[in-house]
Design a protein around this motif. Structure first.
Motif, PDB file in Angstrom:
ATOM      1  N   ILE A  21       0.964  -0.572   0.106  1.00  0.00           N
ATOM      2  CA  ILE A  21      -0.267   0.158   0.009  1.00  0.00           C
ATOM      3  C   ILE A  21       0.620   1.128  -0.237  1.00  0.00           C
ATOM      4  O   ILE A  21       0.344   2.459  -0.776  1.00  0.00           O
ATOM      5  CB  ILE A  21      -1.066  -0.531   1.557  1.00  0.00           C
ATOM      6  N   GLN A  22       2.405   1.180   0.641  1.00  0.00           N
ATOM      7  CA  GLN A  22       3.131   2.135   0.243  1.00  0.00           C
ATOM      8  C   GLN A  22       3.323   2.866  -0.174  1.00  0.00           C
ATOM      9  O   GLN A  22       3.325   3.847  -1.801  1.00  0.00           O
ATOM     10  CB  GLN A  22       4.303   2.479   1.786  1.00  0.00           C
ATOM     11  N   HIS A  53      -8.808   0.614  -1.250  1.00  0.00           N
ATOM     12  CA  HIS A  53      -7.673   1.612   0.133  1.00  0.00           C
ATOM     13  C   HIS A  53      -6.756   2.731  -0.756  1.00  0.00           C
ATOM     14  O   HIS A  53      -5.425   2.730  -0.444  1.00  0.00           O
ATOM     15  CB  HIS A  53      -7.025   0.612   0.248  1.00  0.00           C
ATOM     16  N   TYR A  97       5.295   8.055   6.125  1.00  0.00           N
ATOM     17  CA  TYR A  97       4.160   7.545   6.079  1.00  0.00           C
ATOM     18  C   TYR A  97       3.961   6.335   6.279  1.00  0.00           C
ATOM     19  O   TYR A  97       4.467   5.393   5.193  1.00  0.00           O
ATOM     20  CB  TYR A  97       2.992   8.066   5.852  1.00  0.00           C
ATOM     21  N   SER A  98       2.681   5.584   7.549  1.00  0.00           N
ATOM     22  CA  SER A  98       2.797   4.277   7.173  1.00  0.00           C
ATOM     23  C   SER A  98       1.786   4.433   5.749  1.00  0.00           C
ATOM     24  O   SER A  98       1.360   4.643   5.147  1.00  0.00           O
ATOM     25  CB  SER A  98       2.119   3.872   7.985  1.00  0.00           C
ATOM     26  N   ASN A 100      -1.637   2.505   6.221  1.00  0.00           N
ATOM     27  CA  ASN A 100      -2.640   3.793   6.669  1.00  0.00           C
ATOM     28  C   ASN A 100      -2.643   5.076   6.352  1.00  0.00           C
ATOM     29  O   ASN A 100      -3.965   5.637   6.187  1.00  0.00           O
ATOM     30  CB  ASN A 100      -3.313   2.803   8.531  1.00  0.00           C
ATOM     31  N   GLU A 101      -2.044   5.571   6.845  1.00  0.00           N
ATOM     32  CA  GLU A 101      -1.610   6.794   6.932  1.00  0.00           C
ATOM     33  C   GLU A 101      -2.302   7.118   5.457  1.00  0.00           C
ATOM     34  O   GLU A 101      -2.724   8.369   5.133  1.00  0.00           O
ATOM     35  CB  GLU A 101      -0.358   7.798   7.192  1.00  0.00           C
ATOM     36  N   GLU A 103      -2.724   6.067   3.293  1.00  0.00           N
ATOM     37  CA  GLU A 103      -4.625   5.842   2.775  1.00  0.00           C
ATOM     38  C   GLU A 103      -5.350   6.839   3.289  1.00  0.00           C
ATOM     39  O   GLU A 103      -6.485   7.093   2.128  1.00  0.00           O
ATOM     40  CB  GLU A 103      -4.725   4.396   2.543  1.00  0.00           C
ATOM     41  N   LYS A 104      -5.838   7.248   4.299  1.00  0.00           N
ATOM     42  CA  LYS A 104      -6.518   8.301   4.805  1.00  0.00           C
ATOM     43  C   LYS A 104      -5.942   9.328   4.141  1.00  0.00           C
ATOM     44  O   LYS A 104      -7.415  10.048   3.210  1.00  0.00           O
ATOM     45  CB  LYS A 104      -5.908   7.975   6.407  1.00  0.00           C
ATOM     46  N   HIS A 107      -7.870   9.386   0.871  1.00  0.00           N
ATOM     47  CA  HIS A 107      -9.327   9.141   0.744  1.00  0.00           C
ATOM     48  C   HIS A 107      -9.568  10.394   1.240  1.00  0.00           C
ATOM     49  O   HIS A 107     -10.895  10.748   0.988  1.00  0.00           O
ATOM     50  CB  HIS A 107      -8.955   8.655   1.492  1.00  0.00           C
TER      51      HIS A 107
END
Length: 140
Positions: A21-22, A53, A97-98, A100-101, A103-104, A107
């Motif tokens: 994802i990164q 995602h 950034y991770s 999840n970060e 992705e957020k 988004h």
């Protein structure tokens, strides 16, 4: 000729601990900011899709399925220095950034939101994120 996979491999060469994802999001930001910086000229021809995602380049996704081949290629050596200098800037900004970060963050931005208009949060999509929306969002 550059493509999403080569750019993803370059980022992985900078940090072998990056998650899928990164890598996808780093490639997305490289694609986006390159267009802004170069008056609409694209880093490579594939458009990102608005997946659940966040932005995803389908060919990169498919190539990362075989991680051993993906991580052991040496095509990154063929990237011009001006491009690697640009990619290093992207990595220095977003690489901390991770997944999840990142992705957020995607988004919360217009290109992904607009491409997913009308879809439920967990509804599958291959909708294209439009270059004009990327330029509008990041080019101001």
């Amino acid at each position: 000729m550059l493509n999403a996979t080569i750019i993803g491999q370059y980022f992985l060469s900078k940090n072998p601990e990056l998650t899928d994802i990164q890598i996808q999001k780093l490639v997305y930001y490289a694609y986006s900011w390159y267009m802004v910086k170069n008056n609409g000229k694209k880093l490579f021809e594939e458009n990102p899709q608005a997946w659940i995602h966040g932005p995803v380049f389908r060919t990169l996704f498919d190539n990362m399925k075989n991680y051993k081949n993906f991580s052991q290629t040496n095509q990154v050596e063929n990237i011009d220095k001006d491009v690697t200098d640009f990619l290093d800037v992207i990595f220095n900004i977003y690489g901390k950034y991770s997944g999840n970060e990142l992705e957020k963050l995607t988004h919360s931005e217009l290109p992904w939101i607009k491409a997913r208009n009308g879809l439920k949060p967990h509804e599958f999509s291959q909708n294209i994120i439009l270059d004009e929306d990327i330029l509008k969002c990041y080019g101001g």
